[in-house]
Design a protein around this motif. Structure first.
Motif, mmCIF file in Angstrom:
data_model
loop_
_atom_site.group_PDB
_atom_site.id
_atom_site.type_symbol
_atom_site.label_atom_id
_atom_site.label_comp_id
_atom_site.label_asym_id
_atom_site.label_seq_id
_atom_site.Cartn_x
_atom_site.Cartn_y
_atom_site.Cartn_z
ATOM 1 N N ARG A 91 -19.561 -114.970 -13.135
ATOM 2 C CA ARG A 91 -18.706 -115.992 -13.744
ATOM 3 C C ARG A 91 -18.369 -115.479 -15.132
ATOM 4 O O ARG A 91 -19.244 -115.340 -15.973
ATOM 5 C CB ARG A 91 -19.438 -117.324 -13.807
ATOM 6 C CG ARG A 91 -18.521 -118.464 -14.156
ATOM 7 C CD ARG A 91 -19.276 -119.784 -14.125
ATOM 8 N NE ARG A 91 -18.392 -120.851 -13.738
ATOM 9 C CZ ARG A 91 -18.629 -121.717 -12.792
ATOM 10 N NH1 ARG A 91 -19.736 -121.643 -12.096
ATOM 11 N NH2 ARG A 91 -17.771 -122.661 -12.521
ATOM 12 N N THR A 110 -16.643 -122.747 -17.940
ATOM 13 C CA THR A 110 -15.847 -123.906 -17.535
ATOM 14 C C THR A 110 -16.646 -125.153 -17.898
ATOM 15 O O THR A 110 -17.857 -125.185 -17.702
ATOM 16 C CB THR A 110 -15.546 -123.888 -16.022
ATOM 17 O OG1 THR A 110 -16.763 -123.756 -15.303
ATOM 18 C CG2 THR A 110 -14.608 -122.769 -15.660
ATOM 19 N N LEU A 130 -10.701 -123.269 -12.963
ATOM 20 C CA LEU A 130 -11.476 -122.204 -12.313
ATOM 21 C C LEU A 130 -10.695 -120.917 -12.103
ATOM 22 O O LEU A 130 -11.289 -119.891 -11.770
ATOM 23 C CB LEU A 130 -12.039 -122.701 -10.979
ATOM 24 C CG LEU A 130 -13.199 -123.684 -11.124
ATOM 25 C CD1 LEU A 130 -13.467 -124.385 -9.806
ATOM 26 C CD2 LEU A 130 -14.439 -122.969 -11.625
ATOM 27 N N THR A 184 -14.519 -124.515 -6.490
ATOM 28 C CA THR A 184 -15.386 -123.394 -6.860
ATOM 29 C C THR A 184 -15.525 -122.432 -5.685
ATOM 30 O O THR A 184 -15.352 -121.219 -5.837
ATOM 31 C CB THR A 184 -16.774 -123.896 -7.310
ATOM 32 O OG1 THR A 184 -16.607 -124.746 -8.453
ATOM 33 C CG2 THR A 184 -17.694 -122.734 -7.671
ATOM 34 N N GLU A 234 -12.260 -120.503 -5.102
ATOM 35 C CA GLU A 234 -11.984 -119.446 -6.091
ATOM 36 C C GLU A 234 -12.919 -118.257 -5.869
ATOM 37 O O GLU A 234 -12.491 -117.102 -5.937
ATOM 38 C CB GLU A 234 -12.120 -119.992 -7.517
ATOM 39 C CG GLU A 234 -11.802 -118.982 -8.596
ATOM 40 C CD GLU A 234 -10.358 -118.485 -8.616
ATOM 41 O OE1 GLU A 234 -10.097 -117.489 -9.326
ATOM 42 O OE2 GLU A 234 -9.478 -119.054 -7.931
#
Length: 170
Positions: free
Chosen positions: A65, A69, A84, A113, A116
């Protein structure tokens, strides 16, 4: 979760890479743990006992990541997707190329999530991306909706699989 994953076994190959949804490094440091990683480890322990011939390998160094976010629970599905975009990066594309990936997360609310993560894994060359979560959240005030597309594509209840564009595939 392990029982739900076993229902997908017929759709998966004999070797599957298990990837927990990563947290942004600052959030993981703040929490002290990544819940998706803890779940993935627990699932692997259980599945290695019940299906030892199934080669499931934990891969924590594949997906990262890269963008923090904020908490997404109060956002609309569109806002979640926007926040995202660009949040995840495959840092080891050679490891996922041609492989089947089982993405593990704690809860699925809108699927943003998972979608993505699946998109970047597929773009990096993953053959298939399966998703397993402990729970599926129901948005406040909404009625539960049956996903007929899951039946039409023989995807077991409680399990989702994306081609990176949002449609269930085999």
């Amino acid at each position: 979760m392990a029982q739900a994953i076993v229902t997908m076994r017929g759709d998966m190959s004999a070797e599957v890479m298990v990837v927990p949804v990563p947290l942004y490094f600052a959030r993981e440091r703040e929490r002290g743990f990544n819940q998706a990683l803890l779940l993935a480890r627990g699932v692997l322990v259980r599945l290695k006992r019940t299906a030892p011939e199934w080669k499931l390998s934990l891969a924590t160094n594949v997906l990262e990541r890269v963008k923090p976010t904020p908490a997404l629970f109060s956002l609309s599905p569109k806002q979640r997707r926007e926040r995202l975009q660009g949040a995840f990066k495959v840092i080891a594309p050679e490891a996922v190329k041609g492989r089947e990936v089982l993405l593990i997360d704690d809860i699925m609310t809108t699927g943003s999530t998972a979608r993505e993560c699946a998109r970047v894994l597929k773009r990096a060359g993953a053959a298939k991306v399966f998703v397993a979560t402990v729970a599926r959240a129901q948005p406040h005030g909404s009625a539960w909706m049956h996903d007929a597309s899951a039946e039409a594509h023989a995807v077991p209840a409680g399990v989702a699989m994306w081609d990176g564009g949002g449609a269930p595939v085999h």
